[in-house]
Design an enzyme around this catalytic site. Structure first.
Site, PDB file in Angstrom:
ATOM      1  N   THR A  22       0.847  -1.212   0.000  1.00  0.00           N
ATOM      2  CA  THR A  22       0.000   0.000   0.000  1.00  0.00           C
ATOM      3  C   THR A  22       0.872   1.247   0.000  1.00  0.00           C
ATOM      4  O   THR A  22       0.527   2.252  -0.622  1.00  0.00           O
ATOM      5  CB  THR A  22      -0.938   0.037   1.223  1.00  0.00           C
ATOM      6  OG1 THR A  22      -0.150  -0.120   2.420  1.00  0.00           O
ATOM      7  CG2 THR A  22      -2.001  -1.047   1.128  1.00  0.00           C
ATOM      8  N   ARG A  30      -8.699  -5.566   2.050  1.00  0.00           N
ATOM      9  CA  ARG A  30      -9.648  -5.586   3.175  1.00  0.00           C
ATOM     10  C   ARG A  30      -9.420  -4.484   4.198  1.00  0.00           C
ATOM     11  O   ARG A  30     -10.030  -4.502   5.248  1.00  0.00           O
ATOM     12  CB  ARG A  30      -9.592  -6.976   3.859  1.00  0.00           C
ATOM     13  CG  ARG A  30     -10.038  -8.097   2.912  1.00  0.00           C
ATOM     14  CD  ARG A  30      -9.875  -9.490   3.500  1.00  0.00           C
ATOM     15  NE  ARG A  30     -10.222 -10.496   2.483  1.00  0.00           N
ATOM     16  CZ  ARG A  30      -9.363 -10.906   1.542  1.00  0.00           C
ATOM     17  NH1 ARG A  30      -8.116 -10.422   1.507  1.00  0.00           N
ATOM     18  NH2 ARG A  30      -9.723 -11.800   0.625  1.00  0.00           N
ATOM     19  N   VAL A  98       1.060 -10.183  -5.854  1.00  0.00           N
ATOM     20  CA  VAL A  98       1.291 -10.553  -7.270  1.00  0.00           C
ATOM     21  C   VAL A  98       2.004  -9.429  -8.009  1.00  0.00           C
ATOM     22  O   VAL A  98       2.062  -9.392  -9.236  1.00  0.00           O
ATOM     23  CB  VAL A  98      -0.065 -10.882  -7.950  1.00  0.00           C
ATOM     24  CG1 VAL A  98      -0.686 -12.128  -7.334  1.00  0.00           C
ATOM     25  CG2 VAL A  98      -1.047  -9.709  -7.871  1.00  0.00           C
ATOM     26  N   ASP A  99       2.628  -8.498  -7.236  1.00  0.00           N
ATOM     27  CA  ASP A  99       3.222  -7.296  -7.837  1.00  0.00           C
ATOM     28  C   ASP A  99       4.713  -7.436  -8.152  1.00  0.00           C
ATOM     29  O   ASP A  99       5.294  -6.539  -8.762  1.00  0.00           O
ATOM     30  CB  ASP A  99       2.981  -6.085  -6.910  1.00  0.00           C
ATOM     31  CG  ASP A  99       3.451  -6.318  -5.461  1.00  0.00           C
ATOM     32  OD1 ASP A  99       2.728  -5.909  -4.530  1.00  0.00           O
ATOM     33  OD2 ASP A  99       4.520  -6.919  -5.268  1.00  0.00           O
ATOM     34  N   HIS A 114       0.239 -16.690  -4.791  1.00  0.00           N
ATOM     35  CA  HIS A 114      -0.961 -16.374  -5.572  1.00  0.00           C
ATOM     36  C   HIS A 114      -0.624 -15.972  -6.999  1.00  0.00           C
ATOM     37  O   HIS A 114      -1.405 -15.286  -7.653  1.00  0.00           O
ATOM     38  CB  HIS A 114      -1.777 -15.278  -4.865  1.00  0.00           C
ATOM     39  CG  HIS A 114      -2.354 -15.738  -3.561  1.00  0.00           C
ATOM     40  ND1 HIS A 114      -2.868 -14.877  -2.621  1.00  0.00           N
ATOM     41  CD2 HIS A 114      -2.484 -16.986  -3.029  1.00  0.00           C
ATOM     42  CE1 HIS A 114      -3.300 -15.574  -1.579  1.00  0.00           C
ATOM     43  NE2 HIS A 114      -3.075 -16.859  -1.804  1.00  0.00           N
ATOM     44  N   CYS A 141      -4.556 -15.209 -27.588  1.00  0.00           N
ATOM     45  CA  CYS A 141      -3.271 -15.860 -27.886  1.00  0.00           C
ATOM     46  C   CYS A 141      -3.139 -16.086 -29.397  1.00  0.00           C
ATOM     47  O   CYS A 141      -4.143 -16.088 -30.120  1.00  0.00           O
ATOM     48  CB  CYS A 141      -3.249 -17.204 -27.163  1.00  0.00           C
ATOM     49  SG  CYS A 141      -1.774 -18.185 -27.447  1.00  0.00           S
TER      50      CYS A 141
HETATM   51  N1  APR Z   1       1.260  -1.059   7.205  1.00  0.00           N
HETATM   52  C1  APR Z   1       0.752  -2.073   7.956  1.00  0.00           C
HETATM   53  N2  APR Z   1      -0.395  -2.748   7.642  1.00  0.00           N
HETATM   54  C2  APR Z   1      -1.044  -2.350   6.530  1.00  0.00           C
HETATM   55  C3  APR Z   1      -0.584  -1.292   5.705  1.00  0.00           C
HETATM   56  C4  APR Z   1       0.624  -0.649   6.078  1.00  0.00           C
HETATM   57  N3  APR Z   1       1.133   0.361   5.349  1.00  0.00           N
HETATM   58  N4  APR Z   1      -1.471  -1.143   4.672  1.00  0.00           N
HETATM   59  C5  APR Z   1      -2.452  -2.062   4.861  1.00  0.00           C
HETATM   60  N5  APR Z   1      -2.198  -2.785   5.964  1.00  0.00           N
HETATM   61  C6  APR Z   1      -2.958  -3.948   6.470  1.00  0.00           C
HETATM   62  C7  APR Z   1      -4.456  -3.768   6.450  1.00  0.00           C
HETATM   63  O1  APR Z   1      -4.915  -3.313   7.722  1.00  0.00           O
HETATM   64  C8  APR Z   1      -4.973  -5.182   6.133  1.00  0.00           C
HETATM   65  O2  APR Z   1      -5.408  -5.859   7.310  1.00  0.00           O
HETATM   66  O3  APR Z   1      -2.683  -5.000   5.553  1.00  0.00           O
HETATM   67  C9  APR Z   1      -3.776  -5.924   5.562  1.00  0.00           C
HETATM   68  C10 APR Z   1      -3.983  -6.396   4.149  1.00  0.00           C
HETATM   69  O4  APR Z   1      -4.969  -7.401   4.187  1.00  0.00           O
HETATM   70  P1  APR Z   1      -5.706  -7.798   2.822  1.00  0.00           P
HETATM   71  O5  APR Z   1      -6.108  -6.562   2.107  1.00  0.00           O
HETATM   72  O6  APR Z   1      -6.746  -8.818   3.180  1.00  0.00           O
HETATM   73  O7  APR Z   1      -4.578  -8.469   1.941  1.00  0.00           O
HETATM   74  P2  APR Z   1      -4.037  -9.961   2.032  1.00  0.00           P
HETATM   75  O8  APR Z   1      -4.052 -10.460   3.433  1.00  0.00           O
HETATM   76  O9  APR Z   1      -2.757  -9.992   1.285  1.00  0.00           O
HETATM   77  O10 APR Z   1      -5.158 -10.762   1.174  1.00  0.00           O
HETATM   78  C11 APR Z   1      -4.892 -12.126   0.883  1.00  0.00           C
HETATM   79  O11 APR Z   1      -6.791 -12.138  -0.611  1.00  0.00           O
HETATM   80  O12 APR Z   1      -8.010 -11.159  -2.314  1.00  0.00           O
HETATM   81  C12 APR Z   1      -7.071 -12.105  -2.016  1.00  0.00           C
HETATM   82  O13 APR Z   1      -5.496 -12.909  -3.528  1.00  0.00           O
HETATM   83  C13 APR Z   1      -5.792 -11.803  -2.725  1.00  0.00           C
HETATM   84  O14 APR Z   1      -3.528 -12.228  -1.979  1.00  0.00           O
HETATM   85  C14 APR Z   1      -4.776 -11.652  -1.602  1.00  0.00           C
HETATM   86  C15 APR Z   1      -5.418 -12.442  -0.487  1.00  0.00           C
END
Ligand code: APR
Length: 236
Positions: A22, A30, A98-99, A114, A141
């Protein structure tokens, strides 16, 4: 305390989620205010069902994600992790992201649970192309098959080798550090528990609470990962 554990540990695994990126400008899924799944339905956009029955929205969603990805790059946190790996403080990075920002920052042998948004591949012959094709509106393709992003969609299983390697790392770890994951998606969220059961110390660094917080030996909420990693780096 974390800097001491990093120095003492003989096999440290860093396990990252969307919260790791982020601060590079990529939205997570989420976060209470800004997560993609707060306003969009993953089953309608990021699933095998969507790819079959909702293709226009599926393509538009991944065009948006690929375009956004191409405008962003790793941040200082990714670079610090790569530096810690070079110094032997980290032994394995496992990511749900996936970045490919870990690799771009210099980390090696990254396990991508993933898949990757850097390529698309043919649903029919599996020929792989740069994901830029989506931004260039090219979805077919040379064999005529549909080109899909090389990510794990909801409804698909994880790449077997990646998950196998991750599971082996969980059994071997004596320090498992979660960075920026809500730990709500299985089977990836089984890995920190497996590490803990195998005797590892579990560290969870996440802005918001996670379902595995009670398992953590060290819990860091309400801190930005980039800032936190810089502070630890100065103590090492
Ligand atoms: N510092 C600390 N925590 C952070 C920051 C930050 N700068 N930015 C966001 N967060 C936290 C958020 O509070 C959140 O709880 O990171 C967490 C990210 O959680 P998700 O958005 O659920 O991401 P992730 O856990 O990677 O999701 C798993 O879900 O949709 C699928 O395939 C997708 O790989 C993904 C998987």
């Amino acid at each position: 305390m974390l800097e001491r554990w990093l120095k003492e540990s003989s096999y440290t695994v860093v396990f990252t989620g969307a919260g790791m990126s982020t601060e590079s400008g990529l939205p997570d899924f989420r976060s209470t205010k800004s997560g993609l799944w707060r306003t969009k339905n993953p089953q309608q956009l990021a699933s095998t069902y969507a790819m079959q029955h909702n293709r226009d929205e599926f393509i538009a969603f991944y065009q948006y994600r690929i375009r956004t990805l191409l405008e962003c790059q790793p941040h200082i946190g990714h670079t610090i992790l790569a530096n810690w790996q070079t110094r032997g403080l980290i032994h394995q990075i496992i990511t749900q992201n996936v970045d490919s920002f870990h690799q771009q920052a210099g980390s090696t042998n990254v396990i991508e649970l993933h898949g990757t948004l850097r390529t698309v591949h043919c649903s029919r012959c599996r020929q792989t192309y740069d994901a830029k094709r989506y931004v260039e509106e090219q979805f077919t393709c040379t064999c005529g098959g549909f080109l899909r992003p090389s990510v794990v969609l909801f409804g698909e299983s994880l790449p077997y080798d990646a998950f196998e390697q991750a599971w082996t790392a969980a059994e071997r770890a004596d320090l498992w550090i979660v960075l920026g994951s809500s730990l709500q998606v299985s089977p990836a969220n089984e890995l920190p528990v497996a590490a803990k059961r195998g005797g590892a110390k579990l560290v969870i660094v996440n802005m918001e609470p996670t379902p595995l917080d009670d398992w953590a030996d060290l819990l860091i909420h309400d801190r930005k990962i980039g800032e936190m990693l810089q502070e630890i780096d100065e103590l090492l």
